[in-house]
Design a protein around this motif. Structure first.
Motif, short mmCIF file in Angstrom:
data_model
loop_
_atom_site.label_atom_id
_atom_site.label_comp_id
_atom_site.label_asym_id
_atom_site.label_seq_id
_atom_site.Cartn_x
_atom_site.Cartn_y
_atom_site.Cartn_z
N SER A 244 43.84 47.76 48.34
CA SER A 244 45.26 47.78 48.01
C SER A 244 46.08 48.63 48.98
CB SER A 244 45.47 48.26 46.57
OG SER A 244 45.04 49.61 46.43
N LEU B 244 46.93 42.67 46.69
CA LEU B 244 45.67 42.01 46.39
C LEU B 244 45.88 40.53 46.12
CD1 LEU B 244 43.94 44.64 44.06
CD2 LEU B 244 43.46 44.21 46.48
N LEU C 265 44.07 37.24 44.35
CA LEU C 265 43.03 36.83 43.42
C LEU C 265 42.20 35.70 44.02
CD1 LEU C 265 44.82 36.82 39.97
CD2 LEU C 265 43.14 38.46 40.80
N ALA D 271 38.76 31.96 40.54
CA ALA D 271 38.66 32.83 39.37
C ALA D 271 38.71 32.03 38.06
CB ALA D 271 39.77 33.88 39.39
N HIS D 272 39.53 30.98 38.04
CA HIS D 272 39.66 30.19 36.81
C HIS D 272 38.40 29.39 36.52
CE1 HIS D 272 40.57 27.29 39.96
NE2 HIS D 272 40.30 26.34 39.11
N PRO E 27 38.80 40.80 37.86
CA PRO E 27 39.27 39.50 38.37
C PRO E 27 39.55 39.49 39.88
CG PRO E 27 40.39 40.05 36.33
CD PRO E 27 39.61 41.26 36.71
N ALA E 28 39.96 40.63 40.45
CA ALA E 28 40.29 40.67 41.87
C ALA E 28 39.06 40.80 42.76
CB ALA E 28 41.25 41.82 42.16
N THR F 290 35.53 39.28 44.17
CA THR F 290 34.67 38.10 44.33
C THR F 290 33.24 38.59 44.47
OG1 THR F 290 36.41 36.86 45.47
CG2 THR F 290 34.15 36.10 45.77
N ALA G 113 36.87 41.99 48.19
CA ALA G 113 38.27 42.00 47.77
C ALA G 113 39.11 41.44 48.91
CB ALA G 113 38.74 43.41 47.41
#
Length: 304
Positions: A58, A63, A65, A69-70, A82-83, A85, A273
């Protein structure tokens, strides 16, 4: 803190930096300039968690996403934020905790299939198998690749753009819900004039299903194959051999990267990230811009 350039076409090692602590502003400015100067930074032996990784990311920008993610709940199990991987071949109760498995991952830049592409990308080696198991990561300097293009390819690169496919991932598999030939990806110039360094680089994204906008398929494939063959020569690359606790960050706007396969019997876990970059743009005077300093030695070594 010291910055020590690696003896390759890109990269520098950062010594004396503890990423579990807040980086003082003066040190961060030095770190950020090194990131722009060397394209890739390596920090060894870091015992950090996801919060530390996200705090570091950051500082480089907003950041971004992960685009998948979904999909995570459908085919992955992970307690990462969530941020983050998760890049891993590990499975829990038959479900992978991350993505990309243990096979080869082809040359690519991250999120080239978005209008605003990825900027800084950072990977943390959480669990790294022995060196003999494989899984090294290669990075390539696209400043140097552009500045050494043969004249015919250079002319094409300065005049044309690529339509970036959204249907396939870096494992060359169809993304969830995607259909072959139905990509709605963005069109980006082949030459990106970096928004911060002002230098030109090739921006190729990835090879599979991409096409040069406005050209017949056969001509597009011929030119793209030639550009990829040129851009991924060993003289433009750095091969990273992972160690436990390594943190590697790089500028996705002016590099490509790929991973070699590794022994499927070995567990490998990396956390990543991503920071938002910008929309690739070719400057009106791109044809006359000088090389990036980290590309100059490669350019000067090229036979006349």
């Amino acid at each position: 803190m010291k910055i020590i350039a690696l003896p390759n076409a890109l990269g520098a090692e950062v010594v004396g930096l503890d990423l579990t602590r807040e980086i003082p502003e003066a040190d961060f400015q030095m770190l950020y300039q090194a990131y722009l100067d060397h394209l890739l930074l390596l920090v060894r032996g870091q015992k950090i968690g996801d919060d530390d990784l996200l705090r570091l990311a950051s500082r480089f920008g907003e950041l971004m996403l992960p685009p998948a993610a979904h999909e995570r709940s459908g085919h992955q199990v992970s307690d990462a934020p969530p941020a983050i991987t998760v890049v891993s071949n590990v499975k829990v109760n038959g479900l992978p905790i991350g993505e990309l498995g243990d096979g080869e991952v082809v040359w690519h830049s991250d999120y080239s299939f978005k209008e605003v592409v990825g900027g800084m990308r950072v990977l943390h080696g959480v669990k790294i198998p022995p060196a003999e198991a494989g899984g090294t990561t290669w990075f390539a300097n696209m400043y140097a690749a552009f500045d050494t293009l043969p004249p015919d390819l250079r002319q094409v690169a300065l005049q044309r753009a690529i339509r970036h496919d959204t249907a396939y991932d870096t494992n060359r598999n169809l993304r969830m819900g995607a259909k072959p030939g139905e990509s709605s990806g963005p069109v980006h110039p082949i030459v990106n004039t970096h928004s911060e360094t002002g230098a030109n680089s090739l921006f190729l994204g990835r090879r599979l299903a991409h096409a040069i906008d406005g050209l017949p398929a056969g001509e597009s494939d011929r030119l793209l194959d030639a550009m990829w063959q040129h851009a991924t020569q060993d003289r433009f690359t750095y091969e990273h051999h992972w160690r436990q606790g390594d943190v590697v960050l790089w500028d996705n706007r002016c590099t490509l990267h790929r991973r070699g396969p590794f022994d499927a019997r070995q567990e490998r876990i990396l956390h990543a990230a991503q920071v938002k970059g910008d929309r690739p743009l070719r400057a009106p005077d791109a044809h006359s811009r000088p090389p990036h300093p980290r590309a100059r030695a490669v350019v000067e070594a090229q036979p006349a």
